[in-house]
Design a protein around this motif. Sequence first.
Motif, PDB file in Angstrom:
ATOM      1  N   CYS A   1      -2.325   4.046  -6.670  1.00  0.00           N
ATOM      2  CA  CYS A   1      -1.971   5.300  -6.014  1.00  0.00           C
ATOM      3  C   CYS A   1      -2.155   6.489  -6.965  1.00  0.00           C
ATOM      4  O   CYS A   1      -2.751   7.505  -6.596  1.00  0.00           O
TER       5      CYS A   1
ATOM      6  N   ILE B   1     -13.766   7.002  -3.693  1.00  0.00           N
ATOM      7  CA  ILE B   1     -12.527   6.224  -3.634  1.00  0.00           C
ATOM      8  C   ILE B   1     -12.684   4.922  -2.855  1.00  0.00           C
ATOM      9  O   ILE B   1     -12.033   3.926  -3.158  1.00  0.00           O
ATOM     10  N   ARG B   2     -13.591   4.882  -1.904  1.00  0.00           N
ATOM     11  CA  ARG B   2     -13.865   3.613  -1.206  1.00  0.00           C
ATOM     12  C   ARG B   2     -15.032   2.865  -1.839  1.00  0.00           C
ATOM     13  O   ARG B   2     -14.894   1.718  -2.270  1.00  0.00           O
TER      14      ARG B   2
ATOM     15  N   GLN C   1       0.823  -1.192   0.000  1.00  0.00           N
ATOM     16  CA  GLN C   1       0.000   0.000   0.000  1.00  0.00           C
ATOM     17  C   GLN C   1       0.866   1.254   0.000  1.00  0.00           C
ATOM     18  O   GLN C   1       1.999   1.234   0.487  1.00  0.00           O
TER      19      GLN C   1
ATOM     20  N   TYR D   1     -10.605   1.532  -3.812  1.00  0.00           N
ATOM     21  CA  TYR D   1      -9.154   1.707  -3.690  1.00  0.00           C
ATOM     22  C   TYR D   1      -8.667   1.649  -2.244  1.00  0.00           C
ATOM     23  O   TYR D   1      -7.469   1.467  -1.989  1.00  0.00           O
ATOM     24  N   THR D   2      -9.565   1.878  -1.264  1.00  0.00           N
ATOM     25  CA  THR D   2      -9.124   2.018   0.120  1.00  0.00           C
ATOM     26  C   THR D   2     -10.232   1.585   1.077  1.00  0.00           C
ATOM     27  O   THR D   2     -11.404   1.509   0.700  1.00  0.00           O
TER      28      THR D   2
ATOM     29  N   ILE E   1     -10.757   7.030   3.672  1.00  0.00           N
ATOM     30  CA  ILE E   1     -10.098   8.254   3.271  1.00  0.00           C
ATOM     31  C   ILE E   1     -10.836   9.403   3.934  1.00  0.00           C
ATOM     32  O   ILE E   1     -12.056   9.351   4.114  1.00  0.00           O
TER      33      ILE E   1
ATOM     34  N   LYS F   1     -14.736   3.053  -6.283  1.00  0.00           N
ATOM     35  CA  LYS F   1     -13.503   2.504  -6.869  1.00  0.00           C
ATOM     36  C   LYS F   1     -12.926   1.339  -6.069  1.00  0.00           C
ATOM     37  O   LYS F   1     -12.195   0.517  -6.614  1.00  0.00           O
TER      38      LYS F   1
ATOM     39  N   THR G   1      -5.750   7.256  -7.517  1.00  0.00           N
ATOM     40  CA  THR G   1      -6.359   7.888  -6.346  1.00  0.00           C
ATOM     41  C   THR G   1      -6.080   9.385  -6.330  1.00  0.00           C
ATOM     42  O   THR G   1      -6.980  10.194  -6.063  1.00  0.00           O
TER      43      THR G   1
ATOM     44  N   THR H   1      -5.005   9.119   3.272  1.00  0.00           N
ATOM     45  CA  THR H   1      -5.517   7.781   2.997  1.00  0.00           C
ATOM     46  C   THR H   1      -4.360   6.821   2.780  1.00  0.00           C
ATOM     47  O   THR H   1      -3.200   7.242   2.630  1.00  0.00           O
ATOM     48  N   GLU H   2      -4.647   5.547   2.776  1.00  0.00           N
ATOM     49  CA  GLU H   2      -3.735   4.507   2.317  1.00  0.00           C
ATOM     50  C   GLU H   2      -4.467   3.695   1.262  1.00  0.00           C
ATOM     51  O   GLU H   2      -5.614   3.278   1.475  1.00  0.00           O
ATOM     52  N   VAL H   3      -3.810   3.470   0.133  1.00  0.00           N
ATOM     53  CA  VAL H   3      -4.439   2.772  -0.987  1.00  0.00           C
ATOM     54  C   VAL H   3      -3.497   1.705  -1.526  1.00  0.00           C
ATOM     55  O   VAL H   3      -2.302   1.709  -1.239  1.00  0.00           O
TER      56      VAL H   3
END
Length: 424
Positions: free
Chosen positions: A326, A292-293, A253, A298-299, A302, A296, A329, A319-321
């Motif tokens: 990355c 994003i969550r 990540q 991705y995480t 966020i 997508k 994002t 965030t951490e993806v």
Amino acid sequence: MLNRTLVPDSMQVNDIKFIAPQQQQLDNGIKVYTINAGKQALVRIEFIFDNVNFDATKPLQAVAVNHLINNGTATLSAKDIADKVDYYGAFLQTEYGADQSSIKLYTLNKHLKSVLPILKSILDDSVFPQQEVDLFIQNQKQSLQVSLEKNDFLARKNFAHAIFGNSSYGSNISYADYDALQQQDLLTYYKAAYQPENCTLFVAGKFEQTEFELLNTVFGQQWNNKEVSIKNSFEFQASPKGDIFIERPDAIQSAIRMGALGIKRTHADFASFQVLNCLLGGYFGSRLMANIREDKGYTYGIGSAVVSMKDAGYFFIATEVGADVCGNTLTEIEKEIDRLKTDLVPDGELDLVRNYMLGSMLGSLENAFSHADKFKNIFFSGLDYGYYARYIETVKTIDANHLRELANQYLNTEDFVKVVVGKK
């Protein structure tokens, strides 16, 4: 019979009542702010001290003193202190912050007379035993070693240092800073910071005149040491915009933290900007979470936040993806910001945010302790309860046009510091 197919009606919070503190003063001049509320004979007494005498070559003095202050006095060992406090069912908690440090006492009223002298000894006679200092250094270096392996820690550390430099808000702490800690330096800082002239007291719970007189006897009449100190004060220029990339080749990540210096609580736009932040990333239903969550994937999470401190305010997104998404994002974050700068927020979405923010404010006032915390927020910003009235009115009345104007004024991603740790 209740029809569970019907959605309950929702109503906006109309009125939020705050309990204002009673202001008193001990014989030695210490101001005491008391929220006298609650039915249980329980009280929290919080001694708050401004951080002072910042020295960039010794950045850990304040946090080390706060951590070690109850680890030994001239007459009591760390174990003695812990055993005595536990015997009375009380609890001591130390807390270090960017602007102030505190020591809190939670106790039943009936044991106040027995516990206050223990706290007096800690605040007046701590000696910082060398073995405790050595153990603190060892433990903190081990903790730092573990933290430096975490991408989110590195992102947070480098972001703070980029916008705040070598101030107490952004010191880039290293192993060498822990090795440089000296017992005598801690004693010197302790005497300068933990003294009556640098202390403000906040009391919450059942606290009548009898308890006040007891507090005054122990701390107003018997605590009089004075040392010269200078309260910390910093000035910051506009954020040094740019990208900071820390490569972690084996990262699964990547941690992202981006943002810039911004406004603080005393600014006229602060409450309005909090509404904008809530829309963008300030709660679970925010646009960043939805995109994003939820959309997508991705995480796991966020968010964004607006932070106010004594000498600065700042805004950030974190965030951490997955390392492989990355770049995507970062693109999606900018898309969401651009949407706020170009499109008007729909009425339904804005109403949801209004209800969330007002409900959160109301829900945060659940007891005397939380009312005291709300007062501290405005006290250390030099504000009065009019701030909360303006905040509530802003949340209720702000419109989509104003939010778009704010987005264009404050969310300029070309001026952001952007930190990525992992794979970009």
